[in-house]
Design a protein around this motif. Sequence first.
Motif, PDB file in Angstrom:
ATOM      1  N   ALA A  93      50.221  76.828  20.017  1.00 44.75           N
ATOM      2  CA  ALA A  93      51.423  76.727  19.418  1.00 44.75           C
ATOM      3  C   ALA A  93      52.652  77.184  20.074  1.00 44.75           C
ATOM      4  CB  ALA A  93      51.353  77.813  18.231  1.00 44.75           C
ATOM      5  N   TYR A  94      53.596  76.366  20.141  1.00 42.48           N
ATOM      6  CA  TYR A  94      54.881  76.833  21.089  1.00 42.48           C
ATOM      7  C   TYR A  94      56.265  76.690  20.591  1.00 42.48           C
ATOM      8  CZ  TYR A  94      55.586  71.760  20.780  1.00 42.48           C
ATOM      9  OH  TYR A  94      55.983  70.508  20.146  1.00 42.48           O
ATOM     10  N   GLY A  95      56.373  76.283  19.190  1.00 34.40           N
ATOM     11  CA  GLY A  95      57.785  76.199  18.742  1.00 34.40           C
ATOM     12  C   GLY A  95      57.851  76.985  17.398  1.00 34.40           C
ATOM     13  N   PHE A  96      59.038  77.519  17.108  1.00 31.96           N
ATOM     14  CA  PHE A  96      59.058  78.002  15.750  1.00 31.96           C
ATOM     15  C   PHE A  96      60.601  78.105  15.534  1.00 31.96           C
ATOM     16  CE2 PHE A  96      59.866  81.234  18.835  1.00 31.96           C
ATOM     17  CZ  PHE A  96      60.934  81.971  18.670  1.00 31.96           C
ATOM     18  N   GLU A  97      60.957  78.242  14.080  1.00 30.52           N
ATOM     19  CA  GLU A  97      62.075  78.119  13.315  1.00 30.52           C
ATOM     20  C   GLU A  97      62.598  79.603  12.790  1.00 30.52           C
ATOM     21  OE1 GLU A  97      64.203  75.339  10.225  1.00 30.52           O
ATOM     22  OE2 GLU A  97      62.129  75.088  10.487  1.00 30.52           O
ATOM     23  N   THR A  98      63.742  79.810  12.983  1.00 30.33           N
ATOM     24  CA  THR A  98      64.199  81.106  12.589  1.00 30.33           C
ATOM     25  C   THR A  98      65.458  81.104  11.426  1.00 30.33           C
ATOM     26  OG1 THR A  98      65.977  81.646  14.006  1.00 30.33           O
ATOM     27  CG2 THR A  98      63.854  82.121  14.700  1.00 30.33           C
ATOM     28  N   ASN A  99      65.529  82.071  10.735  1.00 34.30           N
ATOM     29  CA  ASN A  99      66.456  81.992   9.766  1.00 34.30           C
ATOM     30  C   ASN A  99      68.073  81.804  10.133  1.00 34.30           C
ATOM     31  OD1 ASN A  99      64.615  82.741   7.711  1.00 34.30           O
ATOM     32  ND2 ASN A  99      64.980  84.763   7.650  1.00 34.30           N
ATOM     33  N   ALA A 100      68.241  82.385  11.390  1.00 34.23           N
ATOM     34  CA  ALA A 100      69.485  82.038  12.159  1.00 34.23           C
ATOM     35  C   ALA A 100      69.510  80.489  12.624  1.00 34.23           C
ATOM     36  CB  ALA A 100      69.506  82.914  13.161  1.00 34.23           C
ATOM     37  N   HIS A 101      68.656  79.918  12.714  1.00 34.02           N
ATOM     38  CA  HIS A 101      68.590  78.586  13.387  1.00 34.02           C
ATOM     39  C   HIS A 101      67.538  77.711  12.554  1.00 34.02           C
ATOM     40  CE1 HIS A 101      70.248  80.914  16.683  1.00 34.02           C
ATOM     41  NE2 HIS A 101      71.000  79.965  16.983  1.00 34.02           N
ATOM     42  N   PRO A 102      67.954  77.226  11.232  1.00 35.43           N
ATOM     43  CA  PRO A 102      66.943  76.648  10.381  1.00 35.43           C
ATOM     44  C   PRO A 102      67.004  75.130  10.671  1.00 35.43           C
ATOM     45  CG  PRO A 102      69.153  77.009   9.282  1.00 35.43           C
ATOM     46  CD  PRO A 102      69.148  77.750  10.666  1.00 35.43           C
ATOM     47  N   ASN A 103      67.727  74.621  11.595  1.00 34.29           N
ATOM     48  CA  ASN A 103      67.699  73.113  11.879  1.00 34.29           C
ATOM     49  C   ASN A 103      67.169  72.827  13.420  1.00 34.29           C
ATOM     50  OD1 ASN A 103      68.685  72.486   9.248  1.00 34.29           O
ATOM     51  ND2 ASN A 103      70.458  73.553  10.046  1.00 34.29           N
ATOM     52  N   GLY A 104      66.231  73.574  13.833  1.00 31.77           N
ATOM     53  CA  GLY A 104      65.754  73.399  15.094  1.00 31.77           C
ATOM     54  C   GLY A 104      64.570  74.026  15.492  1.00 31.77           C
ATOM     55  N   LEU A 105      63.863  74.295  16.523  1.00 31.17           N
ATOM     56  CA  LEU A 105      62.824  74.939  16.968  1.00 31.17           C
ATOM     57  C   LEU A 105      63.218  75.679  18.367  1.00 31.17           C
ATOM     58  CD1 LEU A 105      59.929  72.415  16.777  1.00 31.17           C
ATOM     59  CD2 LEU A 105      60.490  74.361  15.321  1.00 31.17           C
ATOM     60  N   LEU A 106      62.803  76.850  18.457  1.00 28.89           N
ATOM     61  CA  LEU A 106      63.006  77.830  19.641  1.00 28.89           C
ATOM     62  C   LEU A 106      61.389  77.577  20.174  1.00 28.89           C
ATOM     63  CD1 LEU A 106      64.843  81.213  18.406  1.00 28.89           C
ATOM     64  CD2 LEU A 106      65.817  79.168  19.547  1.00 28.89           C
ATOM     65  N   ILE A 107      61.796  77.420  21.514  1.00 28.22           N
ATOM     66  CA  ILE A 107      60.223  77.449  22.411  1.00 28.22           C
ATOM     67  C   ILE A 107      59.886  79.037  22.568  1.00 28.22           C
ATOM     68  CG2 ILE A 107      59.328  76.770  24.379  1.00 28.22           C
ATOM     69  CD1 ILE A 107      59.757  74.416  22.540  1.00 28.22           C
ATOM     70  N   ASN A 108      58.547  79.385  22.415  1.00 29.34           N
ATOM     71  CA  ASN A 108      58.321  80.609  22.903  1.00 29.34           C
ATOM     72  C   ASN A 108      58.187  80.701  24.326  1.00 29.34           C
ATOM     73  OD1 ASN A 108      57.093  83.047  22.876  1.00 29.34           O
ATOM     74  ND2 ASN A 108      55.009  82.440  21.979  1.00 29.34           N
ATOM     75  N   GLU A 109      59.207  81.146  24.854  1.00 27.62           N
ATOM     76  CA  GLU A 109      59.129  81.146  26.318  1.00 27.62           C
ATOM     77  C   GLU A 109      58.582  82.549  27.061  1.00 27.62           C
ATOM     78  OE1 GLU A 109      62.337  78.811  28.777  1.00 27.62           O
ATOM     79  OE2 GLU A 109      63.350  79.848  26.892  1.00 27.62           O
ATOM     80  N   THR A 110      57.987  83.553  26.080  1.00 26.23           N
ATOM     81  CA  THR A 110      57.225  84.445  26.733  1.00 26.23           C
ATOM     82  C   THR A 110      55.887  83.617  26.955  1.00 26.23           C
ATOM     83  OG1 THR A 110      56.161  84.850  24.481  1.00 26.23           O
ATOM     84  CG2 THR A 110      58.196  86.274  25.320  1.00 26.23           C
ATOM     85  N   GLU A 111      55.432  82.735  26.441  1.00 26.57           N
ATOM     86  CA  GLU A 111      54.020  82.052  26.746  1.00 26.57           C
ATOM     87  C   GLU A 111      53.992  80.740  27.483  1.00 26.57           C
ATOM     88  OE1 GLU A 111      51.171  83.195  26.086  1.00 26.57           O
ATOM     89  OE2 GLU A 111      51.938  85.019  25.352  1.00 26.57           O
ATOM     90  N   PHE A 112      55.284  80.146  27.489  1.00 25.62           N
ATOM     91  CA  PHE A 112      55.547  78.718  27.872  1.00 25.62           C
ATOM     92  C   PHE A 112      56.827  78.378  28.871  1.00 25.62           C
ATOM     93  CE2 PHE A 112      53.370  78.411  23.847  1.00 25.62           C
ATOM     94  CZ  PHE A 112      52.337  77.606  24.269  1.00 25.62           C
ATOM     95  N   ILE A 113      56.461  77.525  29.792  1.00 20.91           N
ATOM     96  CA  ILE A 113      57.686  77.296  30.481  1.00 20.91           C
ATOM     97  C   ILE A 113      58.033  75.682  29.951  1.00 20.91           C
ATOM     98  CG2 ILE A 113      58.398  76.382  32.923  1.00 20.91           C
ATOM     99  CD1 ILE A 113      56.326  78.404  33.882  1.00 20.91           C
ATOM    100  N   ALA A 114      59.111  75.420  29.354  1.00 26.58           N
ATOM    101  CA  ALA A 114      59.696  74.271  28.936  1.00 26.58           C
ATOM    102  C   ALA A 114      60.398  73.377  29.733  1.00 26.58           C
ATOM    103  CB  ALA A 114      60.199  74.531  27.486  1.00 26.58           C
ATOM    104  N   GLU A 115      60.235  71.955  29.897  1.00 25.83           N
ATOM    105  CA  GLU A 115      61.108  71.262  30.571  1.00 25.83           C
ATOM    106  C   GLU A 115      61.243  69.888  29.402  1.00 25.83           C
ATOM    107  OE1 GLU A 115      59.806  70.685  34.809  1.00 25.83           O
ATOM    108  OE2 GLU A 115      58.308  71.134  33.679  1.00 25.83           O
ATOM    109  N   VAL A 116      62.637  69.488  29.608  1.00 26.16           N
ATOM    110  CA  VAL A 116      62.691  68.241  28.844  1.00 26.16           C
ATOM    111  C   VAL A 116      63.007  67.017  29.826  1.00 26.16           C
ATOM    112  CG1 VAL A 116      64.116  67.190  26.941  1.00 26.16           C
ATOM    113  CG2 VAL A 116      63.805  69.621  26.743  1.00 26.16           C
ATOM    114  N   LEU A 117      62.351  66.118  29.765  1.00 24.30           N
ATOM    115  CA  LEU A 117      62.492  65.092  30.928  1.00 24.30           C
ATOM    116  C   LEU A 117      62.976  63.868  30.424  1.00 24.30           C
ATOM    117  CD1 LEU A 117      59.441  65.905  33.329  1.00 24.30           C
ATOM    118  CD2 LEU A 117      61.825  67.237  33.330  1.00 24.30           C
ATOM    119  N   ASN A 118      63.725  62.834  31.222  1.00 25.03           N
ATOM    120  CA  ASN A 118      63.851  61.587  30.903  1.00 25.03           C
ATOM    121  C   ASN A 118      63.020  60.733  31.452  1.00 25.03           C
ATOM    122  OD1 ASN A 118      64.527  61.079  33.521  1.00 25.03           O
ATOM    123  ND2 ASN A 118      66.802  61.283  33.233  1.00 25.03           N
ATOM    124  N   ALA A 119      63.104  59.545  31.142  1.00 27.34           N
ATOM    125  CA  ALA A 119      61.997  58.320  31.758  1.00 27.34           C
ATOM    126  C   ALA A 119      61.710  58.448  33.037  1.00 27.34           C
ATOM    127  CB  ALA A 119      62.524  57.261  30.997  1.00 27.34           C
ATOM    128  N   GLY A 120      62.931  58.929  33.817  1.00 31.50           N
ATOM    129  CA  GLY A 120      62.673  59.074  35.156  1.00 31.50           C
ATOM    130  C   GLY A 120      62.337  60.110  35.709  1.00 31.50           C
TER     131      GLY A 120
END
Length: 280
Positions: free
Chosen positions: A99-126
């Motif tokens: 489980a890597y993502g969670f939603e908070t009351n402060a940000h109810p329209n998206g997900l925060l990545i739990n970076e205490t456990e995960f290294i996150a990258e968002v990559l394009n097709a290239g």
Amino acid sequence: MEGARQLGALLVPGGGRSSLERLKLMQETRCTVLCCTPSYALRLLDVAAENGFDLSELNIHTTIHAGEPGANIPAIKQRIEAGWSARCRDHSGASEVGAYGFETNAHPNGLLINETEFIAEVLNAGGRHVKPGEEGELVLTNLGRWGFPVIRYKTGDIVRYAEPQAATRHLVYLEGGIIGRMDDMVTVRGVNIYPSAIDNLVRSLDEIDEYRTTVSTSGALDQLTMEIEVRAGADRVAAQTALTELLTDKLGLRPKITVVEPATLPRFEMKGKRFFIEKQ
């Protein structure tokens, strides 16, 4: 479940019961949180209405959803929150990484990545990192998974990267949560379509109860067709027209829409399957 157990919460499993029996179980145990797929939360609302079950007698104040995109799709979130009179929260993960993502009351329209456990990258097709505001595939590394560390795992989830800010605890923020799946995207007459985008548009119309979408290929042309169930008492022709205009305006496609009789289309207790591709 393990997180809830460590918080000292009482866990009430709902397996081996019908939907109505699960509603009664919530009433008997006075549960305060419901965990299920977004599709099943909507299905339970229908079951309650069909059986005259008063949801106001329940103590549910929060619903947490995983297993499929939905809890961060605006129209679906609105339906769930209105129907359950509760906060709807998204939760994301994968069997391979945890489980890597969670939603908070402060940000109810998206997900925060739990970076205490995960290294996150968002990559394009290239394979390059996207800029803030751009969409790409979520790639995760989890070195803390005992016995099976996962390095740069391509999740297949399409997300929109937002620059970490102090308000998000400096964690990577995915605006809108999981937008769709790479393997779910189809191209119809030059238009890229995600099932979640159609889901959001259909659920914005209260008069539509259930639906099914089919993309069929015949020669060089693709055709998008839909079957919809209209709620009792609603104008079938008006609902059909409203959905046609909405899809044409938002997606640039004019699908063939058929109104079917109530209880014709399937319902789902787990992940919903409302999008089909037929190749000819």
